[in-house]
Design a protein around this motif. Structure first.
Motif, PDB file in Angstrom:
ATOM      1  N   LEU A 189       3.283 -14.157 -14.219  1.00 50.87           N
ATOM      2  CA  LEU A 189       1.942 -13.929 -13.688  1.00 50.87           C
ATOM      3  C   LEU A 189       1.914 -12.590 -12.957  1.00 50.87           C
ATOM      4  O   LEU A 189       2.912 -12.153 -12.389  1.00 50.87           O
ATOM      5  N   TYR A 191       0.709  -9.942  -9.939  1.00 52.34           N
ATOM      6  CA  TYR A 191       0.522 -10.031  -8.488  1.00 52.34           C
ATOM      7  C   TYR A 191      -0.913 -10.468  -8.188  1.00 52.34           C
ATOM      8  O   TYR A 191      -1.161 -11.295  -7.300  1.00 52.34           O
TER       9      TYR A 191
ATOM     10  N   SER B 181       7.260  -6.075 -13.867  1.00 48.39           N
ATOM     11  CA  SER B 181       6.881  -5.154 -12.790  1.00 48.39           C
ATOM     12  C   SER B 181       5.487  -5.462 -12.265  1.00 48.39           C
ATOM     13  O   SER B 181       5.184  -5.199 -11.105  1.00 48.39           O
ATOM     14  N   TRP B 182       4.636  -6.042 -13.103  1.00 59.15           N
ATOM     15  CA  TRP B 182       3.266  -6.321 -12.696  1.00 59.15           C
ATOM     16  C   TRP B 182       3.183  -7.470 -11.686  1.00 59.15           C
ATOM     17  O   TRP B 182       2.120  -7.715 -11.118  1.00 59.15           O
ATOM     18  N   SER B 183       4.305  -8.173 -11.495  1.00 59.53           N
ATOM     19  CA  SER B 183       4.314  -9.247 -10.511  1.00 59.53           C
ATOM     20  C   SER B 183       4.614  -8.727  -9.111  1.00 59.53           C
ATOM     21  O   SER B 183       4.402  -9.439  -8.123  1.00 59.53           O
ATOM     22  N   LEU B 184       5.139  -7.522  -9.022  1.00 63.05           N
ATOM     23  CA  LEU B 184       5.565  -7.003  -7.727  1.00 63.05           C
ATOM     24  C   LEU B 184       4.373  -6.546  -6.910  1.00 63.05           C
ATOM     25  O   LEU B 184       3.361  -6.100  -7.462  1.00 63.05           O
ATOM     26  N   PRO B 185       4.467  -6.630  -5.569  1.00 64.68           N
ATOM     27  CA  PRO B 185       3.368  -6.124  -4.744  1.00 64.68           C
ATOM     28  C   PRO B 185       3.197  -4.630  -4.989  1.00 64.68           C
ATOM     29  O   PRO B 185       4.177  -3.919  -5.224  1.00 64.68           O
ATOM     30  N   PRO B 186       1.965  -4.121  -4.928  1.00 66.27           N
ATOM     31  CA  PRO B 186       1.749  -2.686  -5.085  1.00 66.27           C
ATOM     32  C   PRO B 186       2.382  -1.915  -3.921  1.00 66.27           C
ATOM     33  O   PRO B 186       2.679  -2.488  -2.882  1.00 66.27           O
ATOM     34  N   ASP B 188       1.676   0.225  -1.425  1.00 63.23           N
ATOM     35  CA  ASP B 188       1.328   0.340  -0.015  1.00 63.23           C
ATOM     36  C   ASP B 188       1.627  -0.941   0.753  1.00 63.23           C
ATOM     37  O   ASP B 188       2.043  -0.899   1.894  1.00 63.23           O
ATOM     38  N   LEU B 189       1.480  -2.071   0.084  1.00 64.36           N
ATOM     39  CA  LEU B 189       1.793  -3.306   0.766  1.00 64.36           C
ATOM     40  C   LEU B 189       3.286  -3.453   0.992  1.00 64.36           C
ATOM     41  O   LEU B 189       3.728  -3.975   2.005  1.00 64.36           O
ATOM     42  N   SER B 195       3.286  -9.708   3.233  1.00 62.98           N
ATOM     43  CA  SER B 195       3.800 -10.662   2.235  1.00 62.98           C
ATOM     44  C   SER B 195       2.756 -10.943   1.176  1.00 62.98           C
ATOM     45  O   SER B 195       1.585 -10.732   1.388  1.00 62.98           O
TER      46      SER B 195
END
Lengths: 655, 195
Positions: A189, A191, B181-186, B188-189, B195
């Motif tokens: 999924l 983020y 990689s699309w699951s990771l926080p962007p 700046d966060l 969290s």
């Protein structure tokens, strides 16, 4: 791969018209069973080499209008409906008769529309197979859901689907087999999906429910969407790599370009199935446009512009035109024959070809069901800006789905819908981020007198884009559209392409049942954005590819799902259907018409997986049936050698 | 500290164009040269509006009142026609850096261009797909300019578009960040530790 003139006059067990997913699956199954299969593809076959694939990717990079067919070169000899470059949101090739615009596209090339598809493979739900009880034109399948399950599993294996069986089982899409897992682990999924899920769950804990018109309350739930994209394999499944390069393949690595082309071929395309053809038995020919089906009893050599074929006439082959240069207006005609003819050219092309062939006594004088019941998934798109970055423009087009509205009591009142959170910002409704850049530079900030605009440039431009683009979110609502007699594909003498073949003439509208579904979806959309605390930015008037309509005093818009179906509808009654449960024509033995055009209802799921399952089921049926067409003569076992026969060498050779 | 680029290897027009591009895009010189697109964009601009106009813009950009701060600054006298033309070209150059294609000029700006340098009479921009050559490589001319059209500079120009770099994105269809990689926080966060 051969040109069409190499097969002129030949005879095969099966001719498959169209090199897309349905045709490829049938060819692979029957070729594997030692049947001689000929695929005739109208378009070119450039992408089955690595060089051709890379060229298509680079063509995409350099294209200004990056629509679904942009990597694939235009082909005047076998045109595909494509977003009109001069009027984005409009498609050329069709003749539009309205009242509403039909903007769905497909692709005529080896591999078909699955070259540019998104890759989403949700199953239909059990309720979707029996929609007559909801009224409003809904029809029932002549196949039970439990019968389809084995074919869904087979299709998921063939396409290489990555999915989460637990959540699919929970909503009834997997019923039979408690141990079933998808060939590959679900695509992770995004983020954004996780943020949405957290927000929905937190709100549900506070008692949040969505109220539907019928009184039923729904708690929206976000789950992983099954998709035909390489991921981590389960059990002993071997993922299929790239076409045209030995021993190279990738799982999805986040190119964010599923539509229109995956640069690393992590997404399934029918070219992967074609790689596994039995080369001894399956012949593929491109640049060969089938112009009509041939039937027994027609005068040999005669060609009428609009033939009229009596019901009951057996299909015996096809007539075609084969060309070298797609830009040339000259093509060589030819004929090829077979025991079975399978039309697998897409719902709209299949119908056009049937009508051009004069099938079913020229479609009962124009009043028959061929071409009727054109259905699709008109899509409502809404968009908003989140308070914080969701990391937009990453990952596959969609990694999650909200299936909570796909079935329920509201189906008696309005269309159900499947909600797809999109990972690519506002790229669909606003062609972002291109338009964001252009608006800031050219429309800029208004100064006090409201007439002068100062372009936003330099650091301010960079910071504004950096701030907004990652916060863009979008929801797509795919509406079910039941079979409607008035929505149809037909042909007309004046509407021809460069080679003189018929172009589809489209009559299309949305019923009040569907429009009421749009109204319900818009209410749900507002509710969801409220929970997400997102600032709604939906504005149909600024979307370049929205098709607007009014309903009950409110403005709506739809985008095309490019899920055309229903045009050779399946049923038990030959009077109101075109094919039977095996997709064999009621009216012409030996003629099979396969694909989403056979589907009596499409529910709210992308039709690709279901049409693949149907194709595999038809292939299995055909494998049995073809045995009855040619009786295999088995030579008697040679007699043991005796002293009398030893000198008779000629006799021995005959034995 | 010695000059990092010997004068003989640094053509002046490109220097001026780089300085202009820094002002227009908000990216620094090193970020822009790292795209590898400086020369291609310079040649495209020259081909579209003439070398003379490009150099004029490089020298007079700050006086146009469309700088990065959006403030008008004191400048040599500029006529309305000149301001219209140079502003239009400035916006086109900015858009080219961000998106990888020359967007054409407005009808009025193109008319001002024609009045200044002469050329084909097509006033409205038309769509022109990229040619089969990967890089636009035409020599600068002063007397004949290309028609007013939307022009894709090259396939690489799309990949190097600044629109992707400005938010740590990647061009759609290229430079994939990797499975999951699309699951990771962007970014700046992650920096802020949220969290």
């Amino acid at each position: 791969m051969n040109r069409g003139d190499g097969v002129n006059g030949g005879h095969y067990d099966v001719i498959v018209v169209g090199g897309g997913v349905a045709g490829s699956l049938i060819a692979k199954e029957l070729g594997g069973a030692e049947k001689r299969v000929l695929i005739l593809e109208a378009g070119t076959g450039d992408l089955d080499t690595w060089q051709g694939h890379v060229a298509a990717v680079w063509r995409y990079y350099g294209t200004l209008n990056k629509h679904e067919n942009s990597p694939y070169p235009p082909n005047p000899a076998a045109p595909s409906p494509t977003e009109d470059l001069h009027a984005p949101g409009r498609v050329d090739y069709y003749e539009q008769r309205g009242p509403l615009f039909y903007a769905s596209t497909y692709l005529r090339a080896l591999g078909g529309s699955m070259l540019h598809w998104q890759g989403a493979t949700p199953r239909m739900l059990p309720d979707d197979f029996k929609t007559s009880r909801y009224g409003h034109g809904g029809r029932d399948w002549p196949i039970e859901y439990c019968e389809m399950e084995q074919w869904y599993q087979k299709a998921e294996h063939e396409l290489g689907v990555a999915g989460d069986a637990t959540s699919q089982r929970a909503q009834g899409a997997i019923r039979r087999d408690n141990t079933y897992v998808y060939p590959m682990d679900a695509i992770p999924l995004s983020y954004q999906d996780c943020l949405f899920d957290k927000a929905f769950q937190a709100a549900a804990k506070q008692g949040w429910k969505v109220q539907m018109a019928c009184g039923q309350e729904v708690v929206p739930k976000l789950i992983s969407v099954p998709q035909a994209r390489n991921s981590r394999p389960n059990r002993d499944y071997k993922p299929v790599g790239t076409v045209g390069v030995y021993d190279y393949g990738e799982r999805c690595n986040g190119n964010s370009n599923c539509v229109p082309i995956c640069p690393v071929q992590a997404k399934y395309t029918p070219l992967k199935t074609q790689q596994r053809f039995n080369r001894e038995t399956v012949t593929t020919v491109t640049r060969t446009v089938v112009t009509r089906v041939l039937f027994e009893g027609e005068a040999d050599g005669a060609y009428e512009p609009r033939p009229r074929v009596r019901r009951g006439a057996r299909a015996i082959g096809v007539e075609y035109q084969t060309y070298d240069d797609p830009r040339s207006m000259s093509a060589k005609p030819g004929r090829v024959y077979a025991d079975v003819v399978v039309l697998a050219a897409h719902a709209i092309e299949n119908a056009t070809l049937l009508l051009a062939s004069g099938a079913r006594d020229r479609n009962d004088g124009g009043e028959g069901p061929i071409g009727r019941h054109l259905m699709d998934h008109p899509v409502l798109v809404t968009w908003a800006l989140m308070k914080e970055s969701v990391g937009a423009y990453r990952g596959p087009m969609s990694t999650a789905t909200i299936d909570s509205f796909r079935t329920g009591e509201w189906r008696h009142s309005h269309s159900p819908f499947r909600i797809e959170p999109d990972n690519w910002g506002w790229s669909l409704p606003q062609k972002s981020p291109t338009t964001d850049v252009q608006n800031l530079i050219h429309c800029g900030d208004t100064v006090k007198d409201k007439f002068t605009r100062i372009p936003v440039l330099g650091r301010a431009l960079r910071e504004r884009l950096c701030d907004e683009l990652p916060r863009q979110i979008q929801l797509s609502f795919s509406m079910e559209q039941p079979a409607d007699w008035e929505n149809r594909v037909t042909i007309s003498e004046e509407c021809r392409d460069a080679l003189g073949n018929y172009r589809p003439v489209i009559h299309y509208n949305l019923s009040n049942y569907v429009k009421d579904g749009f109204a319900a979806a818009l209410r749900v959309s507002k509710d969801l954005y409220g929970v997400l605390e997102a600032e709604i930015r939906t504005d149909f008037s600024v979307s370049p590819n929205a098709i607007c309509f009014e309903h009950q005093g409110q403005k709506f818009a739809y985008w095309s799902g490019s899920h055309g179906g229903g045009t050779h509808i399946m049923g038990d009654d030959p009077e109101n259907s075109v094919v039977d449960e095996w997709q064999e024509s009621h009216d012409h033995p030996g003629l099979y018409v396969v694909g989403s055009g056979s589907m009596p209802s499409m529910g709210t799921s992308n039709p690709s997986l279901t049409l693949a399952a149907l194709a595999l089921r038809t292939a299995d049926h055909l494998r049995e049936k073809l045995m009855t067409y040619r009786r295999v003569t088995v030579s008697p076992t040679p007699a043991p050698c005796t002293p009398d026969a030893a000198g008779d060498s000629e006799g021995a050779a005959r034995r | 500290m010695p000059n990092s680029r010997p004068p003989s290897e640094a053509p002046q027009p490109l220097d001026g164009f780089i300085r202009l591009s820094v002002e227009l895009t908000g990216f620094n010189e090193f970020e822009l040269t790292a795209t590898g697109m400086v020369e291609a964009y310079y040649r495209t601009a020259v081909d579209r509006v003439s070398k003379q106009v490009v150099e004029d813009l490089c020298q007079r950009f700050h006086g146009l009142g469309i700088g990065s701060a959006g403030e008008a600054r004191s400048a040599p006298a500029t006529t309305d026609q000149e301001r219209l033309l140079l502003s239009g070209v400035a916006c086109a150059v900015a858009e080219m850096w961000y998106l990888g294609f020359w967007p054409g000029l407005s009808r009025d700006a193109y008319a001002a261009l024609l009045a200044r340098v002469g050329g084909p009479c097509d006033a409205e921009p038309s769509m022109q797909e990229m040619s089969s050559n990967a890089v636009c490589d035409v020599g600068p001319t002063d007397s004949v300019i290309a028609p007013n059209e939307v022009f894709a500079v090259s396939a690489e120009a799309y990949v190097q578009g600044l629109v992707w770099k400005c938010f740590d994105g990647h061009p759609m269809g290229a430079r994939p960040p990797g499975f999951g990689s699309w699951s990771l926080p962007p970014r700046d966060l992650v920096k802020q530790g949220a969290s």
